[in-house]
Write a protein that holds these residues in place. Structure first.
Motif, mmCIF file in Angstrom:
data_model
loop_
_atom_site.group_PDB
_atom_site.id
_atom_site.type_symbol
_atom_site.label_atom_id
_atom_site.label_comp_id
_atom_site.label_asym_id
_atom_site.label_seq_id
_atom_site.Cartn_x
_atom_site.Cartn_y
_atom_site.Cartn_z
ATOM 1 N N VAL A 236 9.414 19.139 0.074
ATOM 2 C CA VAL A 236 8.460 20.191 0.439
ATOM 3 C C VAL A 236 7.586 19.760 1.624
ATOM 4 N N GLY A 237 8.013 18.708 2.317
ATOM 5 C CA GLY A 237 7.346 18.312 3.543
ATOM 6 C C GLY A 237 6.128 17.426 3.396
ATOM 7 N N ARG A 238 5.849 16.938 2.186
ATOM 8 C CA ARG A 238 4.715 16.021 2.042
ATOM 9 C C ARG A 238 5.039 14.689 2.703
ATOM 10 N N ARG A 239 4.042 14.126 3.396
ATOM 11 C CA ARG A 239 4.217 12.873 4.117
ATOM 12 C C ARG A 239 3.504 11.745 3.382
ATOM 13 N N ALA A 240 4.223 10.658 3.190
ATOM 14 C CA ALA A 240 3.648 9.475 2.555
ATOM 15 C C ALA A 240 4.142 8.242 3.301
ATOM 16 N N LEU A 241 3.539 7.106 2.998
ATOM 17 C CA LEU A 241 3.881 5.868 3.684
ATOM 18 C C LEU A 241 3.766 4.703 2.718
ATOM 19 N N LEU A 242 4.818 3.911 2.647
ATOM 20 C CA LEU A 242 4.780 2.663 1.883
ATOM 21 C C LEU A 242 4.763 1.514 2.883
ATOM 22 N N SER A 243 3.747 0.662 2.797
ATOM 23 C CA SER A 243 3.630 -0.478 3.703
ATOM 24 C C SER A 243 3.580 -1.772 2.912
ATOM 25 N N VAL A 244 4.338 -2.750 3.380
ATOM 26 C CA VAL A 244 4.323 -4.074 2.766
ATOM 27 C C VAL A 244 3.847 -5.072 3.806
ATOM 28 N N ASN A 245 3.079 -6.046 3.362
ATOM 29 C CA ASN A 245 2.426 -6.997 4.248
ATOM 30 C C ASN A 245 2.807 -8.410 3.827
ATOM 31 N N SER A 246 3.040 -9.274 4.807
ATOM 32 C CA SER A 246 3.437 -10.645 4.496
ATOM 33 C C SER A 246 2.280 -11.457 3.931
ATOM 34 N N LYS A 247 2.624 -12.547 3.307
ATOM 35 C CA LYS A 247 1.605 -13.515 2.902
ATOM 36 C C LYS A 247 1.148 -14.296 4.129
ATOM 37 N N PRO A 248 -0.071 -14.829 4.110
ATOM 38 C CA PRO A 248 -0.519 -15.672 5.231
ATOM 39 C C PRO A 248 0.425 -16.858 5.406
ATOM 40 N N GLY A 249 0.727 -17.180 6.653
ATOM 41 C CA GLY A 249 1.578 -18.336 6.921
ATOM 42 C C GLY A 249 3.067 -18.054 6.816
ATOM 43 N N THR B 252 0.840 -1.202 0.000
ATOM 44 C CA THR B 252 0.000 0.000 0.000
ATOM 45 C C THR B 252 0.872 1.247 0.000
ATOM 46 N N TYR B 253 0.556 2.170 -0.896
ATOM 47 C CA TYR B 253 1.196 3.497 -0.884
ATOM 48 C C TYR B 253 0.138 4.501 -0.454
ATOM 49 N N HIS B 254 0.472 5.343 0.530
ATOM 50 C CA HIS B 254 -0.493 6.288 1.098
ATOM 51 C C HIS B 254 0.159 7.666 1.171
ATOM 52 N N LEU B 255 -0.311 8.601 0.336
ATOM 53 C CA LEU B 255 0.117 9.999 0.415
ATOM 54 C C LEU B 255 -0.898 10.732 1.273
ATOM 55 N N ALA B 256 -0.451 11.281 2.383
ATOM 56 C CA ALA B 256 -1.380 11.791 3.397
ATOM 57 C C ALA B 256 -2.278 12.895 2.886
ATOM 58 N N GLN B 257 -1.729 13.836 2.129
ATOM 59 C CA GLN B 257 -2.517 14.974 1.681
ATOM 60 C C GLN B 257 -2.172 15.295 0.240
ATOM 61 N N THR B 258 -3.151 15.765 -0.492
ATOM 62 C CA THR B 258 -2.918 16.160 -1.868
ATOM 63 C C THR B 258 -3.248 17.633 -2.035
ATOM 64 N N ILE B 259 -2.725 18.213 -3.101
ATOM 65 C CA ILE B 259 -2.945 19.620 -3.402
ATOM 66 C C ILE B 259 -3.661 19.718 -4.733
ATOM 67 N N LYS B 260 -4.700 20.527 -4.784
ATOM 68 C CA LYS B 260 -5.399 20.775 -6.041
ATOM 69 C C LYS B 260 -5.503 22.282 -6.233
ATOM 70 N N GLY B 261 -4.902 22.767 -7.303
ATOM 71 C CA GLY B 261 -4.871 24.207 -7.518
ATOM 72 C C GLY B 261 -4.091 24.871 -6.403
ATOM 73 N N ASP B 262 -4.649 25.920 -5.811
ATOM 74 C CA ASP B 262 -3.985 26.605 -4.720
ATOM 75 C C ASP B 262 -4.478 26.143 -3.356
ATOM 76 N N LEU B 263 -5.310 25.100 -3.327
ATOM 77 C CA LEU B 263 -5.917 24.696 -2.071
ATOM 78 C C LEU B 263 -5.229 23.470 -1.491
ATOM 79 N N HIS B 264 -5.034 23.522 -0.189
ATOM 80 C CA HIS B 264 -4.511 22.369 0.549
ATOM 81 C C HIS B 264 -5.710 21.524 0.978
ATOM 82 N N ILE B 265 -5.791 20.308 0.485
ATOM 83 C CA ILE B 265 -6.969 19.478 0.738
ATOM 84 C C ILE B 265 -6.533 18.200 1.450
ATOM 85 N N ASP B 266 -7.158 17.930 2.583
ATOM 86 C CA ASP B 266 -6.836 16.716 3.317
ATOM 87 C C ASP B 266 -7.558 15.539 2.671
ATOM 88 N N SER B 267 -7.058 15.151 1.523
ATOM 89 C CA SER B 267 -7.680 14.083 0.744
ATOM 90 C C SER B 267 -6.586 13.099 0.343
#
Length: 245
Positions: A130-143, A42-57
């Motif tokens: 520019v201070g953007r926060r993101a997270l890459l998470s890897v998960n094991s297979k079952p077993g 999973t890749y998760h970028l915490a916040q995105t920017i659209k135009g001049d607005l800071h949007i918590d999306s």
């Protein structure tokens, strides 16, 4: 041992090219998952920017099955997810075994495993220039029984590829025109004090540089932000989350 190192380096190079050539970030996370025989990515970028607005999306791309995504969203698990909470606070990679989940988070993890996901995971926080926060998470297979060895072997690869994925996400979101300019620490500092209502003379005294130099930093910040005056520049820097009050 040398042969194993060479093999891992070759694998990373192959996955790197495949991620770069992937049509989008969604395809790229599947490439990373399959290349390293992981359960999910999973890749998760915490916040995105659209135009001049800071949007918590958040911008999220994952290999998790639609059934689990639906449960996660319907039950608002993002508000209790310990991986997200820790990942957006930490600066260094961490194994999920280090986390101390709340009672609500434990319920989420029980359901997570019940949906057929592996019990082990590893997350890599990303903070760009520019201070953007993101997270890459890897998960094991079952077993999975050798997770610590898997992490030890491939952690350097994943850390490098996390930044490749992040860059791909920024390009996917904004193309070549990233709306967040790279401002120097001094430019950000002068903007911060301006947002506090300080004038050039007061800022000069606070940070210990000449008033002329303050004006120079603020002018260059205004140009980078593509604003006609300092009031607009300060307002835009606040909207883009470059400074705070």
């Amino acid at each position: 041992m040398g042969d194993m190192t060479d093999r891992f380096s070759l694998l990373q190079e192959t996955i790197f090219r495949e991620i770069q050539n992937a049509e989008n970030v969604e395809k790229a996370v599947f490439t990373l998952r399959d290349g390293y025989s992981l359960g999910h990515v999973t890749y998760h970028l915490a916040q995105t920017i659209k135009g001049d607005l800071h949007i918590d999306s958040p911008f999220v791309r994952t290999t998790y099955p639609p059934e689990w995504i639906a449960i996660y969203l319907t039950r608002s698990y993002v508000t209790v997810d310990p991986v997200i909470k820790e990942g957006m606070r930490r600066s260094l990679p961490f194994d999920w075994s280090e986390l101390e989940p709340t009672e609500e988070a434990m319920k989420m993890m029980v359901e997570f495993h019940a949906q057929g996901m592996g019990e082990f995971g590893y997350s890599i926080p990303i903070t760009d220039k520019v201070g953007r926060r993101a997270l890459l998470s890897v998960n094991s297979k079952p077993g999975e029984r050798n997770w610590s060895k898997v992490v030890q072997s491939f952690r350097p690869d994943w850390m490098d590829l996390a930044h490749v994925l992040h860059k791909k996400a920024i390009i996917e979101l904004f193309g070549d025109e990233d709306p967040v300019p790279i401002l120097s620490p001094r430019e950000l500092e002068t903007l911060h004090w301006s947002a506090q209502g300080k004038d050039y003379k007061e800022i000069s005294a606070i940070i210990g540089i000449s008033e002329h130099t303050v004006r120079t930093y603020m002018r260059s910040a205004r140009y980078k932000l593509n604003c006609a005056n300092m009031s607009q520049a300060v307002a835009k820097a606040l909207k883009l989350n470059l400074i705070d009050l």
